[in-house]
Design a protein around this motif. Sequence first.
Motif, PDB file in Angstrom:
ATOM      1  N   HIS A 247     -34.193 -26.019  -3.623  1.00 33.34           N
ATOM      2  CA  HIS A 247     -33.095 -25.061  -3.450  1.00 33.34           C
ATOM      3  C   HIS A 247     -32.986 -24.743  -1.973  1.00 33.34           C
ATOM      4  O   HIS A 247     -33.936 -24.255  -1.356  1.00 33.34           O
ATOM      5  N   ILE A 248     -31.827 -25.021  -1.380  1.00 33.42           N
ATOM      6  CA  ILE A 248     -31.591 -24.773   0.040  1.00 33.42           C
ATOM      7  C   ILE A 248     -30.924 -23.408   0.191  1.00 33.42           C
ATOM      8  O   ILE A 248     -29.824 -23.179  -0.334  1.00 33.42           O
ATOM      9  N   THR A 249     -31.573 -22.515   0.898  1.00 29.99           N
ATOM     10  CA  THR A 249     -31.098 -21.143   1.012  1.00 29.99           C
ATOM     11  C   THR A 249     -29.719 -21.087   1.665  1.00 29.99           C
ATOM     12  O   THR A 249     -29.520 -21.606   2.775  1.00 29.99           O
ATOM     13  N   GLY A 250     -28.779 -20.481   0.972  1.00 28.38           N
ATOM     14  CA  GLY A 250     -27.457 -20.243   1.533  1.00 28.38           C
ATOM     15  C   GLY A 250     -26.587 -21.464   1.703  1.00 28.38           C
ATOM     16  O   GLY A 250     -25.512 -21.374   2.304  1.00 28.38           O
ATOM     17  N   PHE A 251     -26.979 -22.611   1.160  1.00 29.09           N
ATOM     18  CA  PHE A 251     -26.192 -23.831   1.347  1.00 29.09           C
ATOM     19  C   PHE A 251     -25.310 -24.087   0.130  1.00 29.09           C
ATOM     20  O   PHE A 251     -25.760 -23.965  -1.005  1.00 29.09           O
ATOM     21  N   GLN A 252     -24.073 -24.485   0.400  1.00 24.77           N
ATOM     22  CA  GLN A 252     -23.155 -24.894  -0.656  1.00 24.77           C
ATOM     23  C   GLN A 252     -22.454 -26.171  -0.221  1.00 24.77           C
ATOM     24  O   GLN A 252     -22.137 -26.348   0.951  1.00 24.77           O
ATOM     25  N   GLY A 253     -22.224 -27.051  -1.162  1.00 26.56           N
ATOM     26  CA  GLY A 253     -21.529 -28.287  -0.824  1.00 26.56           C
ATOM     27  C   GLY A 253     -21.997 -29.425  -1.706  1.00 26.56           C
ATOM     28  O   GLY A 253     -23.075 -29.361  -2.312  1.00 26.56           O
ATOM     29  N   ASP A 254     -21.193 -30.455  -1.779  1.00 24.79           N
ATOM     30  CA  ASP A 254     -21.513 -31.639  -2.570  1.00 24.79           C
ATOM     31  C   ASP A 254     -22.262 -32.626  -1.687  1.00 24.79           C
ATOM     32  O   ASP A 254     -21.705 -33.164  -0.728  1.00 24.79           O
ATOM     33  N   VAL A 255     -23.539 -32.848  -1.986  1.00 25.05           N
ATOM     34  CA  VAL A 255     -24.363 -33.724  -1.148  1.00 25.05           C
ATOM     35  C   VAL A 255     -24.890 -34.926  -1.930  1.00 25.05           C
ATOM     36  O   VAL A 255     -25.740 -35.665  -1.424  1.00 25.05           O
ATOM     37  N   TYR A 256     -24.405 -35.131  -3.157  1.00 26.13           N
ATOM     38  CA  TYR A 256     -24.882 -36.273  -3.939  1.00 26.13           C
ATOM     39  C   TYR A 256     -24.587 -37.583  -3.206  1.00 26.13           C
ATOM     40  O   TYR A 256     -23.505 -37.794  -2.669  1.00 26.13           O
ATOM     41  N   GLY A 257     -25.561 -38.436  -3.206  1.00 25.71           N
ATOM     42  CA  GLY A 257     -25.432 -39.711  -2.509  1.00 25.71           C
ATOM     43  C   GLY A 257     -25.923 -39.673  -1.076  1.00 25.71           C
ATOM     44  O   GLY A 257     -26.175 -40.715  -0.481  1.00 25.71           O
ATOM     45  N   GLN A 258     -26.052 -38.470  -0.497  1.00 26.03           N
ATOM     46  CA  GLN A 258     -26.634 -38.352   0.834  1.00 26.03           C
ATOM     47  C   GLN A 258     -28.161 -38.473   0.744  1.00 26.03           C
ATOM     48  O   GLN A 258     -28.743 -38.482  -0.335  1.00 26.03           O
ATOM     49  N   TRP A 259     -28.771 -38.548   1.902  1.00 29.42           N
ATOM     50  CA  TRP A 259     -30.227 -38.568   1.989  1.00 29.42           C
ATOM     51  C   TRP A 259     -30.708 -37.252   2.570  1.00 29.42           C
ATOM     52  O   TRP A 259     -30.009 -36.630   3.386  1.00 29.42           O
ATOM     53  N   ALA A 260     -31.870 -36.826   2.133  1.00 29.13           N
ATOM     54  CA  ALA A 260     -32.444 -35.586   2.634  1.00 29.13           C
ATOM     55  C   ALA A 260     -33.915 -35.800   2.952  1.00 29.13           C
ATOM     56  O   ALA A 260     -34.584 -36.645   2.349  1.00 29.13           O
ATOM     57  N   ARG A 261     -34.412 -35.019   3.903  1.00 30.96           N
ATOM     58  CA  ARG A 261     -35.847 -34.982   4.184  1.00 30.96           C
ATOM     59  C   ARG A 261     -36.339 -33.563   3.938  1.00 30.96           C
ATOM     60  O   ARG A 261     -35.738 -32.603   4.425  1.00 30.96           O
ATOM     61  N   VAL A 262     -37.426 -33.458   3.199  1.00 35.97           N
ATOM     62  CA  VAL A 262     -38.025 -32.169   2.889  1.00 35.97           C
ATOM     63  C   VAL A 262     -39.396 -32.098   3.558  1.00 35.97           C
ATOM     64  O   VAL A 262     -40.262 -32.947   3.325  1.00 35.97           O
ATOM     65  N   TRP A 263     -39.571 -31.083   4.402  1.00 31.25           N
ATOM     66  CA  TRP A 263     -40.827 -30.859   5.110  1.00 31.25           C
ATOM     67  C   TRP A 263     -41.620 -29.790   4.361  1.00 31.25           C
ATOM     68  O   TRP A 263     -41.127 -28.675   4.143  1.00 31.25           O
ATOM     69  N   PHE A 264     -42.855 -30.100   3.977  1.00 32.12           N
ATOM     70  CA  PHE A 264     -43.681 -29.192   3.178  1.00 32.12           C
ATOM     71  C   PHE A 264     -44.495 -28.306   4.116  1.00 32.12           C
ATOM     72  O   PHE A 264     -45.420 -28.765   4.783  1.00 32.12           O
ATOM     73  N   CYS A 265     -44.130 -27.025   4.123  1.00 31.08           N
ATOM     74  CA  CYS A 265     -44.707 -26.090   5.099  1.00 31.08           C
ATOM     75  C   CYS A 265     -45.859 -25.266   4.536  1.00 31.08           C
ATOM     76  O   CYS A 265     -46.867 -25.057   5.217  1.00 31.08           O
ATOM     77  N   ALA A 266     -45.717 -24.753   3.323  1.00 33.68           N
ATOM     78  CA  ALA A 266     -46.762 -23.894   2.747  1.00 33.68           C
ATOM     79  C   ALA A 266     -46.702 -23.966   1.224  1.00 33.68           C
ATOM     80  O   ALA A 266     -45.618 -23.997   0.637  1.00 33.68           O
ATOM     81  N   TYR A 267     -47.864 -23.982   0.607  1.00 30.48           N
ATOM     82  CA  TYR A 267     -47.962 -23.972  -0.861  1.00 30.48           C
ATOM     83  C   TYR A 267     -47.928 -22.521  -1.318  1.00 30.48           C
ATOM     84  O   TYR A 267     -48.730 -21.692  -0.855  1.00 30.48           O
ATOM     85  N   LEU A 268     -47.004 -22.196  -2.227  1.00 28.09           N
ATOM     86  CA  LEU A 268     -46.852 -20.818  -2.665  1.00 28.09           C
ATOM     87  C   LEU A 268     -47.575 -20.525  -3.973  1.00 28.09           C
ATOM     88  O   LEU A 268     -48.237 -19.491  -4.108  1.00 28.09           O
ATOM     89  N   ARG A 269     -47.423 -21.387  -4.964  1.00 26.05           N
ATOM     90  CA  ARG A 269     -48.041 -21.115  -6.261  1.00 26.05           C
ATOM     91  C   ARG A 269     -48.022 -22.370  -7.124  1.00 26.05           C
ATOM     92  O   ARG A 269     -47.313 -23.337  -6.834  1.00 26.05           O
ATOM     93  N   GLU A 270     -48.788 -22.310  -8.204  1.00 21.02           N
ATOM     94  CA  GLU A 270     -48.784 -23.395  -9.171  1.00 21.02           C
ATOM     95  C   GLU A 270     -47.480 -23.386  -9.966  1.00 21.02           C
ATOM     96  O   GLU A 270     -46.827 -22.344 -10.122  1.00 21.02           O
TER      97      GLU A 270
END
Length: 308
Positions: A247-270
Amino acid sequence: MAQTKILYALGFFDGVHRGHQAIFAEVRRLAAQHHMRPGVFTYENHPQSVVGGSAPALLTTPAERRRLFAAQGMEEIVMIPFDCAFASRSPAAFVDLLVREYQCGGLCCGPNFRFGSHAAGDAAQLESLCAQRGLLHQVVEPVTLGSRYISSTLIRTLLREGEPQQARQCLGRPFSLRGPIVHGDGRGRRLGIPTINLTPPEGMLLPRAGVYATLTQLEGGPLYHSLTNVGVRPTFRTGGGATVETHITGFQGDVYGQWARVWFCAYLREEQKFENPALLVEQIANDQKRAAQLLAAYDRGDMDDLSE
C-alpha cells in the motif's frame, strides 16, 4: 598496440555486499597502481544451480549486479553462463582461459573462493597459478559485522529472520525487490486500502513473512512511503502462495503493467489472522502510523539507483 590488461575480481557476488565491495576497492587500487583496468569476471546463474542441482534464493538479479558492479568502478564486466562445460575446466585451464580470451593481468578474490572442476582450486592454488603466469594476485580478507563475517548467506539468514536493518548494514543499502505490478483480487481497494501486487523475478529471496515499513519506487520515479505485506494473507484464506502486496501512502492511479521496486526498511510485525476485515483495517492504520514515523527519519543516503 598492446591492449591494456584487466585486473579481475572473481566471484558470483550475489548482493554485491560490503565484503564484495572491499574486493572491488582493492581491484581499483591495484589496477591504478599497475596501469590496468578494473574488472569483474562472474556468472549469469549461480554455480550451485549446475554443480549442486539448485541455487540459493538470490539477493540480486544479473541486471542489478551489473549496475552495482558499474557503481563500484568496474570498467570491464564479464558475465557468462555457468554450465557443465565450464564447470569441468581444471583450475589451470580456468586461469589460462582468462589470460587467453579476457586480457587478464591479475586476479583478486576472497579467502573462500573456489574454482575449477569439483571446486578443486582455492585461493592458495590461485595464487600459485598466477605466480607461474606472471599475474598479479591478491586475497582480500572478509569484512565483519560484529563477530560475524559478512556473506550472502548471512544476509539471506538475516532477511529470513526479519532483520532488514542488519541486512542493510551488511549490504551497504536496504534490501529491495523489483518486479511487474499485476492484478490481485481487488480486496484492498474494497477495504479502502488499495495495494499493488509485485511479482519478483523467479529465484529471488522473499524476506520473512510479515508487515514491513517500505519505500516504493514506480518506474524510476520518486520514492513513496509504503506498507508491505509478505505472506499468504491468512485473514482471507486465499490458499495461494506467498505474495508481496504494498500500500503506497497517498498514491492514486492505474499502475498495472508498470514495474516497481520495494525497499524493505523495517520489520513491523508478524502476519496474523484477524476475526474480521474491520479489525484488519484498524491494525493497518496503526501500522501506517508506525511506518510513517520510521520512514520520516530513515536515512536514504545509501539507496543506489537500481532502476533498469
